[in-house]
Design an enzyme around this catalytic site. Structure first.
Site, PDB file in Angstrom:
ATOM      1  N   THR A  42      85.470  51.925  12.782  1.00 27.94           N
ATOM      2  CA  THR A  42      86.559  52.635  12.103  1.00 27.94           C
ATOM      3  C   THR A  42      87.314  53.529  13.087  1.00 27.94           C
ATOM      4  O   THR A  42      88.537  53.659  12.994  1.00 27.94           O
ATOM      5  CB  THR A  42      86.023  53.482  10.926  1.00 27.94           C
ATOM      6  N   LYS A  91      81.834  53.462  14.716  1.00 28.99           N
ATOM      7  CA  LYS A  91      82.581  53.105  15.939  1.00 28.99           C
ATOM      8  C   LYS A  91      83.754  52.181  15.617  1.00 28.99           C
ATOM      9  O   LYS A  91      84.829  52.331  16.176  1.00 28.99           O
ATOM     10  CB  LYS A  91      81.651  52.436  16.952  1.00 28.99           C
ATOM     11  N   ARG A 123      84.301  42.645  17.883  1.00 29.62           N
ATOM     12  CA  ARG A 123      83.433  41.488  17.748  1.00 29.62           C
ATOM     13  C   ARG A 123      83.589  40.870  16.357  1.00 29.62           C
ATOM     14  O   ARG A 123      83.913  41.550  15.392  1.00 29.62           O
ATOM     15  CB  ARG A 123      81.968  41.883  17.959  1.00 29.62           C
ATOM     16  N   PHE A 181      82.815  63.441   7.820  1.00 31.21           N
ATOM     17  CA  PHE A 181      82.515  63.031   6.455  1.00 31.21           C
ATOM     18  C   PHE A 181      82.856  64.191   5.513  1.00 31.21           C
ATOM     19  O   PHE A 181      82.950  65.355   5.938  1.00 31.21           O
ATOM     20  CB  PHE A 181      81.043  62.659   6.288  1.00 31.21           C
ATOM     21  N   TRP A 206      89.215  57.598   8.229  1.00 31.88           N
ATOM     22  CA  TRP A 206      88.701  56.926   7.036  1.00 31.88           C
ATOM     23  C   TRP A 206      89.523  57.298   5.803  1.00 31.88           C
ATOM     24  O   TRP A 206      89.818  56.452   4.964  1.00 31.88           O
ATOM     25  CB  TRP A 206      87.229  57.294   6.831  1.00 31.88           C
ATOM     26  N   LYS A 252      74.150  44.541   5.374  1.00 27.19           N
ATOM     27  CA  LYS A 252      75.215  45.353   5.958  1.00 27.19           C
ATOM     28  C   LYS A 252      76.492  45.334   5.144  1.00 27.19           C
ATOM     29  O   LYS A 252      77.196  46.324   5.045  1.00 27.19           O
ATOM     30  CB  LYS A 252      75.502  44.875   7.385  1.00 27.19           C
ATOM     31  N   PHE A 282      75.981  49.400  19.342  1.00 28.08           N
ATOM     32  CA  PHE A 282      74.916  50.410  19.359  1.00 28.08           C
ATOM     33  C   PHE A 282      75.335  51.675  20.115  1.00 28.08           C
ATOM     34  O   PHE A 282      76.503  51.971  20.255  1.00 28.08           O
ATOM     35  CB  PHE A 282      73.620  49.838  19.911  1.00 28.08           C
ATOM     36  N   ALA A 328      73.514  42.554  20.046  1.00 19.51           N
ATOM     37  CA  ALA A 328      73.461  43.722  20.923  1.00 19.51           C
ATOM     38  C   ALA A 328      72.041  44.070  21.357  1.00 19.51           C
ATOM     39  O   ALA A 328      71.857  44.943  22.198  1.00 19.51           O
ATOM     40  CB  ALA A 328      74.103  44.922  20.231  1.00 19.51           C
TER      41      ALA A 328
END
Length: 978
Positions: free
Chosen positions: A431, A429, A453, A802, A831, A464, A714, A683
């Protein structure tokens, strides 16, 4: 009335303060009343030389012929300037009636005779004059200090230095902001005169007065010879180029020059600064020559004192004329200031992006791009310098005063990026958000802002890694984005833990002291006087005690005041730290002997789970934030009454700790487009969205035709639903379109694919083409589209492509999404390509946002708590019903009793399934949603039911990310962050 320089603003509220070193006075011409009569100006004269030989004057001489008035030439010029300035000021005040343009005059000493002409001109035009009288022996540093203060005073539109010429160093002159330099003494304004471009600056009023007088003679200026005698510095430069730009030939010389007589006799105009050395013999002047003496217009130094050189003639012209031009400059400065306050069109300069293949690591991509200085980006998007607080070169806080400045500016389009139910790896989300704004701004040339955020440091060093986007869709510099940023999370940690410390300290002191001792310490005698603090007076009012004298309280009232009687078993406030630390999930505090046996069990949460973080994300300003902080409930008394931060007396201190954190942080994408990074509420137990303030500021900045793209945490069933029902309900903002992010990988998981685990290679089903898994998994995508349509918002599906995805799999997703009601479905390649890879998505968003919005909320706040929970469970998650535990029912009854029943609902459930069961993928049906517990964040303003067990403190894995993070001690370069 004299006011000290340090309190020069206080005169506006009629304060009266004395100090010996300086004085400030203000003239208010509209009331025709002098608060100060200390405004001085010196005069300068213009006269025409008469021939001693009786020779007839040449036709092209500078003989005076007033054009409009019968009086002296200068009176006509002054009258015209005053009239124009008054008309311009009246036009300004028609739309800005509260504007009071002010000229600030800095002088040495308190000689009130110095500024009479300026005062007179100000009164005629309708301006205020502020006089700042420094000591005779003041230093250069003192003058610069006053200038810098006046630069930041938005009520001051002009600064005039009425100081000795020898005192006006370049450091002093250049300290004045060019836009307030109404005397044209700064290098920038002098340079504008040299270039012949004064549209944004000011020329010297003295030089302007000379030109005005010469221009009012019948003879043309072109080809005439002018000589400047004894004139130096910026005034000489201004005079020389103003006259040259009007076609005159200009020479200059000093009084000691051996060629002085010849130059004067060859000239048509003589402009001199008579410093008392000598005068001009009449025989040196040709018939019809114009002689202008500047001596009386400038402060000169004589015998260690500063005095004006006064002319004998009371009707000398350059003094009043230069004063009139100075006031005209103040009026124009105020008009320019007002124009600056208006919305400014963007002049964004995107950064060029040259994607490589194969795509390098995120950190390599980030470092390969040189970001713009943040001050440059701010200027490009219409921010004023005073609205920016720089934190280094590449990030800055933006002041909330921007909202007041642009309050009448229409908002842009409001775009929410949400997602389908994700895998543990996330679906991109962030990116997509960044890639979309790069496409909108850098490629479609549409104003756009991303609102994200702030990432928590805990997961950054845990599992992460970085959270600045990825590939060629990133916020840069990514190291600064992920580490500390501007310290907001640290401020929240400090504020949260101050509350925790106050709770345990209060329990201890109440348990070990009598009412009298507590009262004596809570309301101490200072210099034999006892007073309640404002927050204590507020507590008395909440208790129904309408008394303000500490000696008036009865013993019963004293006891009620000093005893919060917090029940240690019912404290709901936890300490926080921004580190993943599983061993803080349950701790015991108070084990030292000094705590006298008052030990209790408690826990730490991750800092972003603090209610203060949720408040930061939902507040609309300092006053609202302070009120919300005060309403935070930290526990209950033994008789069941909620105890708040206001009761603890800590609210003001919390607001102080949070005063800078409330300002959003400005950064940029890889393509140089603006990003606001602000807040980061958890979240799971909070609403998981960036701040309302960041969105509001961005919506004003992009303009009516621009776009603000903000992201919800999320999947759409959690982040999007909370965005609508909590964030939009609080802010009053209405979204125009939802961008729903999906991946073939996640759809395969929902179609029955094997589990996906972070850090473990993907099973072959996710690498090889499998159309059936994709088609089956699209049921989750269809459900998420339906959830968005519940709120009446159009949906654009962004398929994050992808390299393992096949065209056939992409086609399946596009076909099913369109059939499910999506306005458009767009494969995205941000990306690997940056904004160019999401141009088609940007077009689709633009088209969808142009449709009429039918936004609606899911439930009414006045509905019972149970019904609001049931509505979300059934309409969003697809549950058959809900089941309340006895504890949850008891909490609901308690919140209703305390008057909290009308708050919105913030569901705390797993993000890995539409249901409460993480292993149930796709679109689970036929389940009952269990509500284990119900809690409240009263300050943030929501009730949060717990569905299953929610961990608020992550733990570190066996091999955390910090194994790869290091610092090069030579280059200070960070390694291994992502």
């Amino acid at each position: 009335m004299r006011l000290s320089v340090a309190f020069r603003h206080a005169h506006r509220s009629h304060a009266s303060i004395r100090r010996s070193r300086a004085a400030v006075n203000v003239l208010n011409p509209e009331k025709n009343r002098f608060i100060a009569d200390n405004i001085a100006v010196s005069y300068l004269s213009v006269r025409e030389a008469s021939s001693t030989s009786g020779t007839t004057e040449p036709a092209a001489s500078f003989k005076s012929h007033p054009r409009k008035n019968d009086g002296p030439l200068y009176e006509s010029a002054v009258g015209d300037i005053v009239q124009r300035s008054r008309e311009e000021l009246n036009a300004i005040r028609e739309t800005n009636p509260g504007l009071k343009p002010t000229l600030a005059i800095i002088q040495a000493g308190e000689d009130d005779s110095l500024l009479e002409v300026n005062k007179k001109m100000a009164r005629k035009i309708g301006l205020n004059v502020m006089q700042i009288c420094l000591p005779h022996q003041c230093t250069e540093e003192e003058v610069i200090e006053e200038i810098l203060r006046l630069n930041e005073d938005s009520l001051v539109h002009g600064i005039f230095l009425h100081l000795s010429q020898s005192f006006l160093s370049r450091s002093v002159c250049n300290a004045i902001k060019p836009q307030k330099d109404v005397d044209g003494v700064s290098d920038l304004n002098v340079g504008r005169v040299v270039l012949g471009d004064q549209r944004d600056g000011f020329a010297s009023p003295v030089a302007g007065a000379v030109l005005e007088l010469l221009a009012r003679h019948d003879a043309p200026l072109v080809g005439k010879m002018a000589v400047l005698v004894g004139v130096k510095g910026p005034l000489k430069v201004a005079l020389q180029f103003l006259l040259q730009n009007n076609g005159m030939i200009v020479q200059s010389c000093q009084w000691s020059s051996k060629h002085l007589q010849k130059q004067i006799m060859d000239s048509d105009v003589v402009v001199l600064l008579d410093t008392g050395h000598k005068g001009l013999p009449p025989t040196w002047l040709r018939p019809g020559v114009a002689v202008i003496n500047l001596g009386s217009a400038l402060m000169e130094e004589h015998h260690d004192s500063w005095e004006p050189r006064m002319e004998a003639k009371s009707d000398a012209g350059v003094g009043p004329l230069s004063a009139a031009l100075r006031m005209q400059h103040v009026v124009r400065s105020s008009r320019r200031w007002l124009e600056e306050q208006e919305y400014q069109s963007w002049r964004l300069r995107p950064l060029k992006l040259q994607p490589l293949s194969p795509v390098p690591s995120d950190i390599e991509i980030s470092r390969a791009q040189i970001p713009k200085p943040i001050s440059q980006l701010a200027q490009e998007i219409g921010l004023l310098p005073e609205e920016l607080e720089a934190y280094g070169i590449t990030k800055a806080k933006v002041r909330l005063s921007l909202l007041n400045r642009l309050q009448h500016q229409p908002d842009g389009k409001y775009v929410l990026v949400a997602g389908i139910t994700p895998t543990p790896l996330g679906e991109g989300k962030s990116t997509v958000t960044i890639g979309l704004v790069q496409a909108l701004s850098a490629h479609l040339k549409l104003n756009s802002f991303a609102c994200l955020r702030q990432p928590s440091q805990g997961p950054t060093f845990g599992v992460k890694g970085g959270a600045a986007g990825g590939g060629y869709a990133q916020v840069i510099p990514m190291e600064e984005f992920n580490l500390h940023l501007t310290g907001d999370i640290h401020a929240i940690t400090a504020a949260n833990n101050l509350v925790a410390a106050a709770i345990d300290a209060r329990i201890l002191h109440e348990a070990t002291q009598s009412d009298k001792a507590l009262y004596g310490r809570l309301v101490p005698s200072v210099n034999s006087v006892r007073r309640f603090s404002p927050i204590q007076l507020a507590r008395l009012q909440r208790l129904g005690i309408n008394k303000s004298d500490p000696s008036d309280l009865t013993p019963q009232e004293v006891s009620a005041f000093v005893r919060l009687d917090l029940d240690p078993e019912k404290i709901t406030w936890q300490r926080v730290v921004d580190t993943n630390d599983r061993f803080l999930r349950k701790i015991t505090v108070g084990q030292a002997n000094t705590e006298k046996g008052h030990a209790r069990q408690t826990q730490f949460d991750i800092a972003v789970a603090s209610e203060i973080m949720a408040i930061l994300a939902l507040t609309d300003g300092l006053a609202d934030m302070r009120a919300r902080l005060g309403r935070m409930v930290v526990g209950s008394s033994r008789n069941g009454q909620p105890i708040t931060a206001d009761d603890l007396g800590v609210t003001g201190a919390l607001a102080v700790l949070m005063k800078d954190a409330i300002k959003p942080t400005l950064m940029q994408t890889l393509e140089g487009t603006p990003v606001f990074v602000h807040a980061g509420p958890f979240a799971n137990i909070a609403h998981g969205n960036s701040s309302i303030l960041a969105d509001k500021l961005a919506l004003k900045l992009v303009g009516e035709e621009g776009y603000v793209v903000t992201e919800a945490g999320f999947g759409a069933d959690i982040g999007m639903e909370k965005f609508f029902n909590i964030k939009c309900r609080t802010s009053g903002l209405r979204p125009d379109v939802v961008v729903l992010v999906a991946t073939v990988r996640a759809l395969k998981m929902h179609g029955g694919g094997p589990n996906v685990t972070a850090g473990v290679p993907l099973p072959k089903e996710y690498i090889n083409e499998n159309l059936q898994l994709v088609a089956d998994g699209c049921s989750n995508l269809k459900k998420q589209i339906q959830i968005a349509h519940l709120f009446g918002v159009p949906v654009v599906v962004a398929l994050n492509v992808f390299k393992t995805d096949t065209q056939a799999e992409i086609d399946v997703v596009c076909r099913i999404a369109e059939a499910s009601g999506a306005s458009a479905v767009v494969p995205c390649h941000h990306w690997s390509r940056g904004g160019r890879g999401t141009v088609e998505l940007a077009h689709a968003v633009k088209e969808a946002a142009s449709q009429e919005s039918r936004f609606q909320l899911l439930y009414n706040l006045q509905d019972p708590i149970v019904e609001k929970i049931r509505t979300i469970a059934q309409k969003v998650y697809g549950a058959d019903d809900i089941e309340l535990s006895p504890e949850a029912q008891a909490k609901i009854d308690y919140y209703n009793q305390q008057g909290f029943g009308a708050l919105p609902i913030c569901m705390a459930k797993t993000h890995l399934s539409l249901s409460h069961m993480p292993e149930k993928k796709g679109v689970p049906t036929g389940f009952i949603l269990p509500i284990r517990d119900v809690r409240a964040s009263i300050g943030a303003g929501f009730i949060y039911p717990l569905v299953g067990t929610m961990s608020t403190m992550p733990g570190l894995p066996t091999r955390p990310c910090f194994y790869d993070i290091d610092l090069d001690p030579v280059t200070e370069e960070i390694k291994g962050l992502f």
